[in-house]
Design a protein around this motif. Structure first.
Motif, short mmCIF file in Angstrom:
data_model
loop_
_atom_site.label_atom_id
_atom_site.label_comp_id
_atom_site.label_asym_id
_atom_site.label_seq_id
_atom_site.Cartn_x
_atom_site.Cartn_y
_atom_site.Cartn_z
N GLY A 140 60.02 24.44 35.40
CA GLY A 140 59.86 25.79 34.88
C GLY A 140 58.43 26.29 35.07
N TYR A 141 58.29 27.41 35.76
CA TYR A 141 56.98 28.02 35.97
C TYR A 141 56.90 29.35 35.23
CZ TYR A 141 55.93 24.86 39.89
OH TYR A 141 55.67 23.76 40.65
N LEU A 195 55.45 31.58 39.63
CA LEU A 195 56.52 30.99 40.43
C LEU A 195 56.43 31.38 41.90
CD1 LEU A 195 60.14 30.32 39.42
CD2 LEU A 195 59.70 31.37 41.63
N LEU A 196 56.23 32.67 42.17
CA LEU A 196 56.22 33.12 43.56
C LEU A 196 55.02 32.55 44.33
CD1 LEU A 196 58.27 34.87 45.07
CD2 LEU A 196 56.67 36.76 44.91
N ASN A 197 53.88 32.49 43.66
CA ASN A 197 52.70 31.91 44.32
C ASN A 197 52.93 30.44 44.66
OD1 ASN A 197 51.22 34.28 44.21
ND2 ASN A 197 50.26 33.78 42.27
N ASN A 198 53.50 29.71 43.72
CA ASN A 198 53.78 28.29 43.96
C ASN A 198 54.85 28.11 45.04
OD1 ASN A 198 51.98 27.05 42.13
ND2 ASN A 198 53.31 27.58 40.43
N LYS A 237 55.08 26.89 52.76
CA LYS A 237 54.11 26.64 53.82
C LYS A 237 53.87 25.15 54.02
CE LYS A 237 51.56 31.01 53.49
NZ LYS A 237 50.26 31.65 53.14
N ALA A 238 53.92 24.40 52.93
CA ALA A 238 53.67 22.96 53.00
C ALA A 238 54.91 22.17 53.41
CB ALA A 238 53.15 22.46 51.65
N GLY A 239 56.04 22.84 53.48
CA GLY A 239 57.26 22.17 53.89
C GLY A 239 57.93 21.35 52.81
N ASN A 240 57.63 21.65 51.54
CA ASN A 240 58.29 20.92 50.47
C ASN A 240 58.82 21.87 49.40
OD1 ASN A 240 55.89 21.75 49.36
ND2 ASN A 240 55.21 19.72 48.71
N ALA A 241 59.46 22.94 49.86
CA ALA A 241 60.03 23.92 48.95
C ALA A 241 61.19 23.34 48.17
CB ALA A 241 60.50 25.15 49.73
N PRO A 242 61.45 23.88 46.98
CA PRO A 242 62.63 23.44 46.23
C PRO A 242 63.89 23.92 46.94
CG PRO A 242 61.69 25.40 45.23
CD PRO A 242 60.73 24.96 46.30
N GLN A 243 65.01 23.33 46.57
CA GLN A 243 66.27 23.75 47.18
C GLN A 243 66.81 25.04 46.54
OE1 GLN A 243 65.59 20.24 46.69
NE2 GLN A 243 64.99 20.63 48.80
N ILE A 244 66.46 25.26 45.27
CA ILE A 244 66.92 26.44 44.54
C ILE A 244 65.74 27.02 43.77
CG2 ILE A 244 68.46 27.32 42.73
CD1 ILE A 244 70.35 24.98 43.40
N ALA A 245 65.60 28.34 43.79
CA ALA A 245 64.57 29.00 42.99
C ALA A 245 65.14 30.27 42.39
CB ALA A 245 63.34 29.32 43.84
N LEU A 246 64.86 30.51 41.12
CA LEU A 246 65.27 31.73 40.44
C LEU A 246 64.08 32.68 40.45
CD1 LEU A 246 67.60 29.88 39.67
CD2 LEU A 246 67.50 30.80 37.34
N ILE A 247 64.27 33.84 41.10
CA ILE A 247 63.17 34.79 41.32
C ILE A 247 63.45 36.08 40.58
CG2 ILE A 247 61.96 36.15 43.07
CD1 ILE A 247 62.47 33.89 45.04
N ASP A 248 62.44 36.58 39.86
CA ASP A 248 62.56 37.84 39.13
C ASP A 248 62.96 38.95 40.08
OD1 ASP A 248 62.42 39.50 36.91
OD2 ASP A 248 60.28 39.88 37.15
N ASN A 249 63.89 39.80 39.65
CA ASN A 249 64.51 40.72 40.62
C ASN A 249 63.55 41.67 41.33
OD1 ASN A 249 65.05 43.67 39.52
ND2 ASN A 249 65.49 42.35 37.78
N PRO A 250 62.47 42.20 40.70
CA PRO A 250 61.59 43.08 41.48
C PRO A 250 60.74 42.34 42.50
CG PRO A 250 60.74 42.83 39.26
CD PRO A 250 62.10 42.20 39.26
N LYS A 251 60.74 41.01 42.45
CA LYS A 251 59.96 40.22 43.40
C LYS A 251 60.77 39.85 44.65
CE LYS A 251 56.21 39.84 40.89
NZ LYS A 251 54.95 40.50 41.31
N MET A 252 62.05 40.21 44.68
CA MET A 252 62.87 39.82 45.81
C MET A 252 62.40 40.38 47.16
SD MET A 252 65.12 37.55 45.14
CE MET A 252 66.20 37.72 46.56
N PRO A 253 62.05 41.67 47.26
CA PRO A 253 61.56 42.15 48.57
C PRO A 253 60.32 41.42 49.04
CG PRO A 253 62.16 44.00 47.16
CD PRO A 253 62.18 42.78 46.29
#
Length: 391
Positions: free
Chosen positions: A69-70, A75-78, A84-100
């Motif tokens: 939990g971030y 969350l978006l910065n992380n 970029k580092a090639g170790n992204a999570p498989q699932i992320a919940l993103i706040d809706n105005p941050k989607m674009p």
């Protein structure tokens, strides 16, 4: 090169050439092959929370779910760093105005192409996650804003909440409340997106359009309304720095007649005997409110096997894949589901949701029409709101 290595290389090349292009190609991730990493913006939901157990219970056979939990702002910065580092999570919940922003930065992938069923969801709620015709996430539900009132305060002031149908009648009601010896209204005008979120119903209720927001007549009318409450002494001066929690704490004192706040306070309001009406538009009717909530996304991976991708989809389906699962997730998060038949079930089981259905069904996505431009628009609205509240 041995046969086994050659097969792995060929498989990697083939994966990179697939039409759906779920991930960019590169070195394989150092993550455990049997771990589904799940990021969400709910750091307040700790390891002993029901949400933690709820998510982990969705692990497919042979896999475990690792939840992190971030803070919403982090969350978006992380996620950017992790992709970029090639170790992204498989699932992320993103706040809706941050989607674009997430899509423009290449952080998330086509969730429908991954195999997630995106049919039958409400278009207005899903709008922020659909960009250039591609669905990059699924919003399982939404919260919304409404106008809470204290029946005891209104009764003493001789105010019938049914009489509040536009801004003039709302102002008349607040004035009566104050004249009766109570306090008027609380809301969150804090700088940033949270304040803009609460300002939008008044802006939209005045006929505002985000494509022409700053300096518009609708913006000025809405600014005059909310700043007028402060100037008249009907709202506390602290609204300029109050977030939604602080505004609610003021309302919980029982001293105020009204509070603009969210559906996430519905159970708390019920316990206190508070009730809710829809936010009125300037000239009558119901003002649109912004959709709230998050999108379930599959972040961009350097390399992901078909098996792990399927396990990732299985976790998402466990959360939203059936009406029963979708309802359980929304009940856990205290949201109204993004499907009408599931909302009906929620209302049937708990009538506290009944007044919120219209608000959710008529809500508007903040970024649906303006996309990436919303960040600039929101920042300007926030700046103008701060200037008006502090003038």
């Amino acid at each position: 090169m041995n046969t086994s290595t050659a097969r792995r290389v060929l498989a990697s090349i083939a994966a990179c050439a697939t039409a759906i292009s779920l991930a960019g190609c590169g070195s394989s991730s150092a993550q455990d092959a049997t771990t589904i990493e799940f990021w969400d913006p709910y750091p307040q939901k700790t390891a002993d929370s029901t949400w933690e157990a709820f998510v982990k219970d969705c692990a497919p056979e042979g896999y475990t779910v690792k939840r992190v939990g971030y803070a919403q702002s982090d969350l978006l910065n992380n996620l950017t760093t992790a992709v970029k580092a090639g170790n992204a999570p498989q699932i992320a919940l993103i706040d809706n105005p941050k989607m674009p922003t997430a899509v423009d930065a290449g952080l998330v992938t086509d969730i429908e192409a991954a195999g997630v069923d995106v049919s039958d969801y409400d278009e207005n709620i899903e709008g922020p996650g659909i960009i250039d015709g591609v669905q990059y996430g699924v919003s399982y539900g939404s919260n919304a804003l409404g106008l809470y009132y204290n029946p005891e305060v209104l009764e003493k002031a001789g105010v019938d909440p049914a009489s509040i149908t536009d801004w003039d009648s709302l102002n008349a009601a607040i004035e009566k409340v104050v004249e009766s010896g109570a306090k008027g209204i609380t809301f969150a005008g804090i700088s940033g997106e949270e304040g803009t979120f609460q300002f939008l119903p008044w802006f939209w209720g005045a006929g505002g359009d985000l494509t022409d927001a700053a300096g518009s007549q609708a913006e000025q009318d809405a600014l005059d309304l909310v700043s007028g409450w402060v100037k008249n002494g009907w709202a506390p001066k602290s609204v300029a720095t109050d977030n939604q929690s602080a505004a609610w704490d003021l309302f919980l004192t029982g001293e105020y007649g009204f509070s603009e706040n969210g559906s996430w306070q519905a159970e708390s309001a019920k316990e206190q005997g508070f009730e809710m009406i829809s936010i009125p538009a300037k000239d009558g009717g119901v003002a649109p409110v912004p959709t709230g909530g998050e999108f379930i996304t599959i972040p961009t991976q350097e390399d992901i096997s078909d098996e792990k991708l399927q396990a990732t989809v299985d976790v998402i389906e466990c959360l939203i894949g059936t009406d029963e699962n979708l309802k359980a997730t929304n009940d856990e998060m205290v949201y109204l589901a993004a499907k009408s038949d599931v909302r009906e079930q929620q209302v049937a089981e708990n009538d506290v949701w009944a007044p919120w259905v219209d608000a959710v069904e008529n809500a508007e996505g903040r970024t649906t029409e303006v996309g990436l431009e919303y960040e600039t628009i929101s920042a300007q609205l926030s700046e103008d709101l701060q200037a008006a509240l502090n003038s």
